[in-house]
Design a protein around this motif. Structure first.
Motif, PDB file in Angstrom:
ATOM      1  N   ARG A  81     -16.229 -22.049  67.842  1.00  0.00           N
ATOM      2  CA  ARG A  81     -15.834 -22.247  69.238  1.00  0.00           C
ATOM      3  C   ARG A  81     -14.984 -21.065  69.666  1.00  0.00           C
ATOM      4  O   ARG A  81     -14.032 -20.696  68.979  1.00  0.00           O
ATOM      5  CB  ARG A  81     -15.030 -23.532  69.376  1.00  0.00           C
ATOM      6  N   PHE A  82     -15.329 -20.514  70.803  1.00  0.00           N
ATOM      7  CA  PHE A  82     -14.628 -19.358  71.335  1.00  0.00           C
ATOM      8  C   PHE A  82     -14.294 -19.601  72.796  1.00  0.00           C
ATOM      9  O   PHE A  82     -14.816 -20.517  73.420  1.00  0.00           O
ATOM     10  CB  PHE A  82     -15.490 -18.091  71.215  1.00  0.00           C
ATOM     11  N   TRP A  83     -13.458 -18.756  73.329  1.00  0.00           N
ATOM     12  CA  TRP A  83     -13.178 -18.724  74.757  1.00  0.00           C
ATOM     13  C   TRP A  83     -13.681 -17.378  75.244  1.00  0.00           C
ATOM     14  O   TRP A  83     -13.367 -16.345  74.651  1.00  0.00           O
ATOM     15  CB  TRP A  83     -11.682 -18.868  75.023  1.00  0.00           C
ATOM     16  N   VAL A  84     -14.518 -17.381  76.294  1.00  0.00           N
ATOM     17  CA  VAL A  84     -15.014 -16.121  76.852  1.00  0.00           C
ATOM     18  C   VAL A  84     -14.540 -15.980  78.295  1.00  0.00           C
ATOM     19  O   VAL A  84     -14.494 -16.955  79.048  1.00  0.00           O
ATOM     20  CB  VAL A  84     -16.554 -15.990  76.797  1.00  0.00           C
ATOM     21  N   THR A  85     -14.174 -14.778  78.629  1.00  0.00           N
ATOM     22  CA  THR A  85     -13.839 -14.421  79.998  1.00  0.00           C
ATOM     23  C   THR A  85     -14.678 -13.193  80.327  1.00  0.00           C
ATOM     24  O   THR A  85     -14.543 -12.159  79.671  1.00  0.00           O
ATOM     25  CB  THR A  85     -12.336 -14.101  80.150  1.00  0.00           C
ATOM     26  N   ASP A  86     -15.578 -13.349  81.280  1.00  0.00           N
ATOM     27  CA  ASP A  86     -16.513 -12.280  81.633  1.00  0.00           C
ATOM     28  C   ASP A  86     -16.250 -11.770  83.037  1.00  0.00           C
ATOM     29  O   ASP A  86     -15.901 -12.541  83.928  1.00  0.00           O
ATOM     30  CB  ASP A  86     -17.958 -12.781  81.557  1.00  0.00           C
ATOM     31  N   LEU A  87     -16.449 -10.482  83.208  1.00  0.00           N
ATOM     32  CA  LEU A  87     -16.324  -9.849  84.509  1.00  0.00           C
ATOM     33  C   LEU A  87     -17.708  -9.361  84.914  1.00  0.00           C
ATOM     34  O   LEU A  87     -18.293  -8.515  84.232  1.00  0.00           O
ATOM     35  CB  LEU A  87     -15.350  -8.666  84.438  1.00  0.00           C
ATOM     36  N   GLN A 126     -15.357 -22.231  77.633  1.00  0.00           N
ATOM     37  CA  GLN A 126     -15.434 -22.386  76.196  1.00  0.00           C
ATOM     38  C   GLN A 126     -16.885 -22.078  75.813  1.00  0.00           C
ATOM     39  O   GLN A 126     -17.802 -22.318  76.594  1.00  0.00           O
ATOM     40  CB  GLN A 126     -15.116 -23.830  75.753  1.00  0.00           C
ATOM     41  N   LEU A 127     -17.075 -21.553  74.622  1.00  0.00           N
ATOM     42  CA  LEU A 127     -18.417 -21.201  74.172  1.00  0.00           C
ATOM     43  C   LEU A 127     -18.592 -21.669  72.738  1.00  0.00           C
ATOM     44  O   LEU A 127     -17.845 -21.254  71.848  1.00  0.00           O
ATOM     45  CB  LEU A 127     -18.629 -19.685  74.258  1.00  0.00           C
ATOM     46  N   GLU A 128     -19.538 -22.556  72.542  1.00  0.00           N
ATOM     47  CA  GLU A 128     -19.918 -23.006  71.199  1.00  0.00           C
ATOM     48  C   GLU A 128     -21.068 -22.116  70.774  1.00  0.00           C
ATOM     49  O   GLU A 128     -22.103 -22.058  71.453  1.00  0.00           O
ATOM     50  CB  GLU A 128     -20.350 -24.465  71.247  1.00  0.00           C
ATOM     51  N   GLY A 153     -18.869 -24.801  77.735  1.00  0.00           N
ATOM     52  CA  GLY A 153     -18.108 -25.993  78.087  1.00  0.00           C
ATOM     53  C   GLY A 153     -17.831 -25.973  79.577  1.00  0.00           C
ATOM     54  O   GLY A 153     -18.686 -25.556  80.371  1.00  0.00           O
ATOM     55  N   ASP A 154     -16.636 -26.394  79.968  1.00  0.00           N
ATOM     56  CA  ASP A 154     -16.250 -26.351  81.375  1.00  0.00           C
ATOM     57  C   ASP A 154     -16.300 -24.910  81.858  1.00  0.00           C
ATOM     58  O   ASP A 154     -15.878 -23.993  81.147  1.00  0.00           O
ATOM     59  CB  ASP A 154     -14.836 -26.894  81.569  1.00  0.00           C
TER      60      ASP A 154
END
Length: 151
Positions: free
Chosen positions: A99-105, A84-86, A68-69
């Motif tokens: 639907r998930f929220w991902v935060t990557d480093l 956001q990740l579908e 997503g955004d």
């Protein structure tokens, strides 16, 4: 300083396509040796790099994805990606889509200077429509929040 967003977005898509294609070699090349996946569930669970690579090329199958955004922050040699990740996926042939929220480093290597994914945090997004407006009202730079603070 150049905008890092297109670079990190490209790396994210390479990593996700490698997972969809079950390409162990590409995943390994894009994943840091000390990678950690943290599932932000009621009882958090961690996968290390070896466990992730084994799962992503075997039992945890991703057939498609869509971001997503996208938000990227450049911290000089480290980049944070959030979106956001579908996901269309199965684990041991059981449906794991959603639907998930991902935060990557992402971390830039010192020798080869390439980007590698060092950490992914996966959590469920908050569907409460009042949350974004509430947080936005706290933003000191936002004109509406200043009006509320003055009253």
């Amino acid at each position: 300083m150049a905008d890092l967003t297109p670079v990190i977005e490209t790396m994210e898509n390479r990593w996700m396509r490698a997972w969809v294609q079950r390409d162990a070699r590409a995943l390994k090349a894009l994943t840091a040796r000390n990678f950690m996946l943290l599932m932000g569930s009621k009882k958090p669970v961690i996968l290390d790099a070896r466990s992730w690579l084994e799962a992503a090329t075997g039992r945890y199958v991703c057939s498609s994805y869509r971001f997503g955004d996208i938000y990227v922050r450049d911290l000089g040699g480290i980049a944070i990606f959030a979106s956001q990740l579908e996901l269309q996926a199965t684990m041991d042939e059981v449906e794991w889509s959603g639907r998930f929220w991902v935060t990557d480093l992402w971390k830039k290597g010192r020798v080869r200077r390439g980007w590698r994914l060092a950490q992914r945090v996966v959590s469920l997004p908050d569907d409460n429509p009042e949350v974004p407006a509430g947080i936005r009202a706290l933003q000191l730079w936002h004109p509406r929040s200043r009006l509320k603070a003055e009253h």
